[in-house]
Design an enzyme around this catalytic site. Structure first.
Site, PDB file in Angstrom:
ATOM      1  N   THR A  42      -3.890   4.139  -6.704  1.00  0.00           N
ATOM      2  CA  THR A  42      -5.170   4.842  -6.576  1.00  0.00           C
ATOM      3  C   THR A  42      -5.013   6.348  -6.732  1.00  0.00           C
ATOM      4  OG1 THR A  42      -5.951   3.106  -5.101  1.00  0.00           O
ATOM      5  CG2 THR A  42      -7.102   5.204  -4.963  1.00  0.00           C
ATOM      6  N   SER A 111      -0.514  -1.302  -7.712  1.00  0.00           N
ATOM      7  CA  SER A 111       0.726  -1.842  -7.132  1.00  0.00           C
ATOM      8  C   SER A 111       0.616  -3.316  -6.790  1.00  0.00           C
ATOM      9  CB  SER A 111       1.172  -1.026  -5.925  1.00  0.00           C
ATOM     10  OG  SER A 111       0.412  -1.339  -4.794  1.00  0.00           O
TER      11      SER A 111
HETATM   12  N1  ASN Z   1      -4.736  -1.150  -5.175  1.00  0.00           N
HETATM   13  C1  ASN Z   1      -4.166   0.161  -5.050  1.00  0.00           C
HETATM   14  C2  ASN Z   1      -2.696   0.005  -5.373  1.00  0.00           C
HETATM   15  O1  ASN Z   1      -1.937  -0.497  -4.592  1.00  0.00           O
HETATM   16  C3  ASN Z   1      -4.381   0.692  -3.659  1.00  0.00           C
HETATM   17  C4  ASN Z   1      -4.002   2.133  -3.457  1.00  0.00           C
HETATM   18  O2  ASN Z   1      -3.183   2.700  -4.117  1.00  0.00           O
HETATM   19  N2  ASN Z   1      -4.602   2.785  -2.478  1.00  0.00           N
HETATM   20  O3  ASN Z   1      -2.302   0.356  -6.457  1.00  0.00           O
END
Ligand code: ASN
Length: 589
Positions: A42, A111
């Protein structure tokens, strides 16, 4: 990983290396270099037309250059030109300029899509860049960040430099984001502190990576380290708890272990779990299981079927590690079911997090040179600070600083910290000078950080390398002394050993991964000066430190030029014996 990046990896690294010189290099510039591996998450995402968060390639660095908090344009352009590395502005408390390069992964990854291949790729990138940077920051999605951090902590063996994983809940370029603080603090810590661990920075805490879990999908304090205190807190000042730091005590160079066993899994016990489920889970090709039991390590005593299946699995050579489902606390043998599990060949994972236990299993199972017994023992051994076996030492019981603080009636943590930072370096240095190994060990027992710096930034290892007593140097390294720490004058222990021509000390430092740093021309300058006065011993010192003996100085001359010019025949013969390039021209041709 895509081939795209792999094909360009060497080129990218080459680019970063070339970029790391610049125009104003002198030894007096106090700079630290950090490599940022931007893997996705993110933190770097932008919002598309529908408001959904999506990664965007090749935009991150461009955007960062417009943020004065992240980029001191004036300094950076004077130093490196238009498209050089990024530079942080100085703050009142920093002692070094933070220069950072960003290596952007392709594709940028949420991720939740990451796999063990991505961990291996990150480990490989750190290996490639290791000697060129003082520290590493990995920008990573938060969803699986604790898994990556835990895995890397095992894969990066004999790590001597800091690696920090961070990310954010809100994209860094949104007007209200946790990303800016997380990234900025990670860069400053990576550049300024000797914490040779894989860490996670989030909120205001620097935590040991393999102790962390993602605990919130919404809070800016998204990560916690439930069974271990933070390594540092970034408040108005950055307060590092040096005695919490886990230092490798091997006399080995940094290296990476890049294979992992994927036949591992997490099995969470729950009421009325069916035998069928357990059976299915333990089918081949599974090789390692993290059993998440209740409370202090309990499984239902009245479920003989479960115990029977687990016992049969361990007999087949599957490693089963017992950890608790609770967020805090440790597996113990308090209840009768613990005994039952022992008999079934299940080993204790103590207070490991599920992420640490799983990735450690993947790591340990991939060590083909170890037999099953070694693997079982290693799972129960504290390798990187990931578990607490037995009662942790109570520092208050045996703390010298506590005792002095009490008698001086000092009460605040800050005063105690200050006292420790004055007392211990002085006492360690005195022990080094009197070559007193017992005293060094006693001081460490009393809570001294073996790599603590004095007011000049010098450590016990710096002093020992000047003195040249091999036993003391070896003892300090075994106690975890770090070979990479630079003092106020930018000198590492290796530089001290070179300038005191302590050849045996240089050899052992090199064995432990020490390396020359800074401008190659500045090193050339020193070697040319040695050649000009016929100081063969010094040139040998540089040679032992893997310096390039045909390195030019700022005028373009090499040691060979100087040896010839000043008629230093011994040096000439030595250099020619080493096959240094004889044909290069200085700047005047
Ligand atoms: N879905 C995102 C990730 O893990 C969540 C984040 O980075 N806050 O890439």
């Amino acid at each position: 990983p895509t081939n795209h990046v792999d094909n360009h990896k060497e080129n990218n690294m080459e680019h970063l290396r070339n970029n790391s010189s610049g125009s104003l290099i002198t030894e007096s510039v106090r700079e630290s270099r950090v490599l940022v591996l931007y893997t996705g998450g993110t933190i770097g995402m932008i919002r598309n037309e529908n408001g959904a968060l999506v990664p965007k390639a090749n935009a991150f660095v461009k955007k960062l250059r417009n943020y004065p908090h992240m980029y001191d344009r004036e300094y950076a352009e004077a130093r490196f030109g238009l498209m050089g590395p990024l530079v942080l502005p100085m703050t009142a408390t920093d002692s070094r300029r933070v220069i950072y390069n960003v290596l952007e992964y392709s594709p940028l990854c949420d991720s939740s899509n990451m796999t063990m291949d991505d961990w291996i790729r990150i480990a490989d990138d750190i290996k490639l860049a290791y000697e060129h940077f003082d520290g590493f920051v990995i920008l990573h999605g938060t969803d699986t960040l604790s898994y990556t951090a835990s895995a890397l902590s095992f894969m990066l063996e004999s790590l001597g430099k800091i690696v920090i994983l961070t990310g954010s809940q809100v994209p860094i370029f949104d007007s209200r984001s946790d990303g800016l603080d997380n990234f900025l603090s990670s860069l400053i810590i990576a550049a300024n502190y000797s914490i040779p661990e894989v860490c996670v920075y989030f909120g205001t805490n620097l935590m040991r990576g393999n102790r962390t879990c993602k605990v919130s999908a919404t809070s800016f304090e998204a990560f916690d380290s439930p069974n271990f205190p933070p390594l540092a807190k970034a408040n108005i000042k950055i307060e590092v708890d040096y005695r919490a730091i886990f230092r490798p005590c091997t006399l080995e160079k940094f290296h990476v272990h890049t294979s992992l066993n994927r036949n591992v899994g997490l099995l969470r016990i729950f009421p009325s779990m069916t035998t069928h489920l357990i059976k299915a889970f333990l089918q081949p090709p599974i090789e390692g299981v993290v059993l998440q039991s209740y409370g202090a390590g309990n499984v239902p005593m009245n479920r003989e079927d479960i115990i029977k299946e687990l016992s049969a699995a361990t007999k087949r050579g599957i490693i089963v590690v017992n950890i608790t489902q609770c967020a805090t606390g440790c597996v113990t043998n308090t209840y009768a079911s613990g005994k039952l599990l022992d008999e079934a060949g299940i080993i204790s994972g103590f207070d490991m997090t599920p992420e640490a236990a799983l990735t450690k299993l993947a790591y340990v199972l991939s060590k083909t040179e170890w037999d099953l017994q070694t693997k079982l023992e290693t799972m129960q051994t504290n390798l990187r600070g990931e578990l607490t076996a037995g009662r942790p030492p109570r520092h208050e019981d045996l703390d010298l600083v506590e005792a002095v603080a009490r008698s001086l009636r000092l009460s605040s943590a800050a005063e105690r910290q200050e006292l420790g930072s004055i007392l211990f370096p002085a006492m360690l240095n005195a022990a080094v000078l009197s070559r007193d190994i017992v005293k060094l060990e006693v001081l460490q027992g009393y809570g001294a950080d073996i790599s603590q710096q004095n007011a000049d930034g010098r450590t016990a290892l710096h002093i020992a390398c000047c003195e040249g007593d091999l036993n003391i140097v070896r003892c300090l390294l075994r106690m975890g002394a770090n070979v990479h720490i630079k003092d106020r004058f930018n000198r590492t222990p290796l530089i001290d050993a070179i300038e005191f021509d302590q050849h045996e000390v240089i050899k052992i430092l090199m064995q432990c991964g020490a390396h020359l740093h800074g401008s190659a021309y500045a090193i050339g300058e020193k070697m040319c000066a040695a050649a000009a006065v016929g100081n063969l011993k010094r040139l040998r010192s540089y040679q032992l430190a893997s310096a390039d003996l045909s390195q030019k100085d700022f005028s373009g001359r090499t040691p060979l030029h100087y040896a010839a010019l000043h008629n230093k025949t011994q040096v000439l013969e030595f250099l020619l014996d080493q096959n240094v390039e004889a044909g290069c021209l200085d700047k005047t041709g």
